[in-house]
Write a protein that holds these residues in place. Sequence first.
Motif, PDB file in Angstrom:
ATOM      1  N   GLY A  21     -85.951 -54.301  -5.083  1.00 52.77           N
ATOM      2  CA  GLY A  21     -84.953 -53.278  -5.357  1.00 52.77           C
ATOM      3  C   GLY A  21     -84.969 -52.746  -6.779  1.00 52.77           C
ATOM      4  N   LYS A  22     -85.907 -53.210  -7.594  1.00 50.42           N
ATOM      5  CA  LYS A  22     -85.994 -52.727  -8.977  1.00 50.42           C
ATOM      6  C   LYS A  22     -86.721 -51.389  -9.008  1.00 50.42           C
ATOM      7  N   ARG A  23     -86.298 -50.532  -9.916  1.00 52.96           N
ATOM      8  CA  ARG A  23     -86.950 -49.225 -10.061  1.00 52.96           C
ATOM      9  C   ARG A  23     -88.370 -49.388 -10.566  1.00 52.96           C
ATOM     10  N   LYS A  24     -89.233 -48.491 -10.103  1.00 55.21           N
ATOM     11  CA  LYS A  24     -90.604 -48.425 -10.604  1.00 55.21           C
ATOM     12  C   LYS A  24     -90.754 -47.094 -11.325  1.00 55.21           C
ATOM     13  N   TYR A  25     -91.549 -47.094 -12.373  1.00 59.21           N
ATOM     14  CA  TYR A  25     -91.727 -45.891 -13.184  1.00 59.21           C
ATOM     15  C   TYR A  25     -93.203 -45.542 -13.298  1.00 59.21           C
TER      16      TYR A  25
END
Length: 56
Positions: A21-25
């Motif tokens: 659920g962590k954002r990816k950039y």
Amino acid sequence: MLSTVGFNRLDLFRTERDHEGKRKYLHPKVPPAVLQEVYGAILWSLGLGRLQNPVR
């Protein structure tokens, strides 16, 4: 048009989230040859194109 901004006002390109659920950039990189073309275009737009190194 040229504009100056502070790095603290810029934001990263967001993509989907990972399996936790962590954002990816995205971390795009401009190749050096393309960056040289951008620098040349900026010089020409400022009327300083004569300062650009001639293409060999």
